[in-house]
Scaffold this active site. Structure first.
Site, PDB file in Angstrom:
ATOM      1  N   HIS A 122       9.701   6.713   8.290  1.00  0.00           N
ATOM      2  CA  HIS A 122      10.243   6.836   6.942  1.00  0.00           C
ATOM      3  C   HIS A 122      11.724   7.162   7.054  1.00  0.00           C
ATOM      4  O   HIS A 122      12.174   7.776   8.021  1.00  0.00           O
ATOM      5  CB  HIS A 122       9.487   7.906   6.150  1.00  0.00           C
ATOM      6  N   ASN A 176       9.638   4.106   3.472  1.00  0.00           N
ATOM      7  CA  ASN A 176       9.648   3.601   4.842  1.00  0.00           C
ATOM      8  C   ASN A 176      10.999   2.969   5.139  1.00  0.00           C
ATOM      9  O   ASN A 176      11.761   2.669   4.242  1.00  0.00           O
ATOM     10  CB  ASN A 176       8.595   2.494   4.983  1.00  0.00           C
ATOM     11  N   ARG A 201       0.845  -1.204   0.000  1.00  0.00           N
ATOM     12  CA  ARG A 201       0.000   0.000   0.000  1.00  0.00           C
ATOM     13  C   ARG A 201       0.881   1.255   0.000  1.00  0.00           C
ATOM     14  O   ARG A 201       0.944   1.987  -0.967  1.00  0.00           O
ATOM     15  CB  ARG A 201      -0.942  -0.037   1.225  1.00  0.00           C
ATOM     16  N   CYS A 225       4.805   9.507   0.450  1.00  0.00           N
ATOM     17  CA  CYS A 225       3.593  10.210   0.835  1.00  0.00           C
ATOM     18  C   CYS A 225       3.250  11.103  -0.332  1.00  0.00           C
ATOM     19  O   CYS A 225       4.143  11.657  -0.962  1.00  0.00           O
ATOM     20  CB  CYS A 225       3.831  11.038   2.107  1.00  0.00           C
ATOM     21  N   HIS A 227       5.890   3.895  12.856  1.00  0.00           N
ATOM     22  CA  HIS A 227       5.924   3.872  11.384  1.00  0.00           C
ATOM     23  C   HIS A 227       6.905   4.966  10.940  1.00  0.00           C
ATOM     24  O   HIS A 227       6.571   6.144  10.917  1.00  0.00           O
ATOM     25  CB  HIS A 227       4.493   4.132  10.891  1.00  0.00           C
TER      26      HIS A 227
HETATM   27 ZN    ZN Z   1       4.193   5.830   5.512  1.00  0.00          ZN
END
Ligand code: ZN
Length: 303
Positions: free
Chosen positions: A211, A251, A14, A242, A209
């Protein structure tokens, strides 16, 4: 304090595929997701029910979901932007275990990303989370720009945690904190997660999460783990980004995170070699070198 076992949700299909300039063929997505689901990963975010004209890269969400074949023990999650997205997801309810919803901690990023104020987003997400819980879905709320905003700069942790508490109260069992544009540093991350645990209580799962925009992704993951975090999201091959601002990068690579954790004696349940094979295959499909270090160097070999 320092968890002996860590859970990793792979979000490359995703977070990664949506930020590729080209649309990846549906069959290739299915191939990669099926392979990832057999690496020992227990959580896999496979797509998002967004409007096709906004994110054409994920216009095949329904086809992907119908086409994949994922072992029983792997929780399949999809990203849901709004109530309409939830409707589409519920049409395939039996194929989904979890949903995640998102908003930003800063007004400007939220406005640029979803064209709503934070209050408007929260009002919509309250309805989405309520309906999703009624449908028996596990829910994660992700807060982007939790550690800094490219437009507004400093984002007060108290503000982030206030939003997190609202999401928890709406029914989210897990809150993800996203360093969407790689502004966090490990010292900040350690303090943040200690405060988050204290503020949000023990019932809600806290997920990190990160990056890797400025190369601090793994250091930040280490700091979060030291602060007691046992749930992470990452992308194989260091895919990801993003939509806003342009140039936001990937990420933390899942294989880099798994390699580091295994070397520290932390269990993930993931077969690192199998994960590296998935990243290598993604590299072939995308036709460009990916950012992951372990993909290039291979696992540590102590002989
Ligand atoms: Zn992300």
């Amino acid at each position: 304090m320092r968890p002996a076992t860590v859970s990793i949700r792979e979000v490359g299909p995703r977070d990664g595929f949506q930020n590729e300039p080209e649309v990846i063929p549906t069959a290739s997505k299915i191939e990669l997701i099926d392979a990832l689901a057999r690496t020992g990963l227990r959580r896999l975010e496979v797509t998002s029910f967004v409007r096709a004209d906004v994110i054409p890269q994920l216009a095949d969400a329904a086809e992907v979901l119908a086409g994949i074949s994922v072992p029983e023990e792997v929780a399949v999650s999809v990203l849901i932007p709004n109530e309409r997205g939830l409707e589409s997801a519920l049409e395939q309810r039996e194929r989904i275990d979890e949903i995640n919803v998102f908003l930003s901690a800063s007004e400007t990023h939220n406005r640029k990303n979803v064209n709503r104020s934070i209050d408007e987003s929260l009002a919509g997400l309250e309805r989405v989370l309520g309906r999703a819980r009624e449908a028996g879905l596990r829910c994660e709320g992700v807060i982007s720009t939790s550690f800094g905003c490219p437009y507004e700069g400093y984002v007060p942790p108290e503000r982030v945690l206030e939003i997190a508490a609202r999401l928890r109260d709406f029914g989210a069992q897990e809150i993800g904190f996203g360093d969407t544009t790689g502004m966090a540093n490990p010292a900040q991350v350690g303090v943040f997660f200690a405060l988050a645990r204290e503020t949000l209580g023990e019932q809600v799962e806290l997920t990190a999460h990160f990056h890797n925009t400025r190369g601090a992704g793994l250091a930040n993951a280490f700091a979060a783990w030291q602060a007691g975090v046992s749930s992470f999201e990452s992308s194989f091959g260091e895919l990801g980004g993003c939509p806003v601002p342009a140039g936001a990068t990937g990420n933390v690579a899942s294989e880099d995170l798994v390699s580091m954790l295994h070397e520290m004696g932390v269990q993930t349940g993931i077969d690192l070699d199998a994960l590296i094979s998935c990243a290598r295959r993604a590299q072939e499909i995308l036709g460009r070198p990916l950012g992951s270090h372990t993909l290039v160097a291979g696992p540590v070999d102590w002989h």
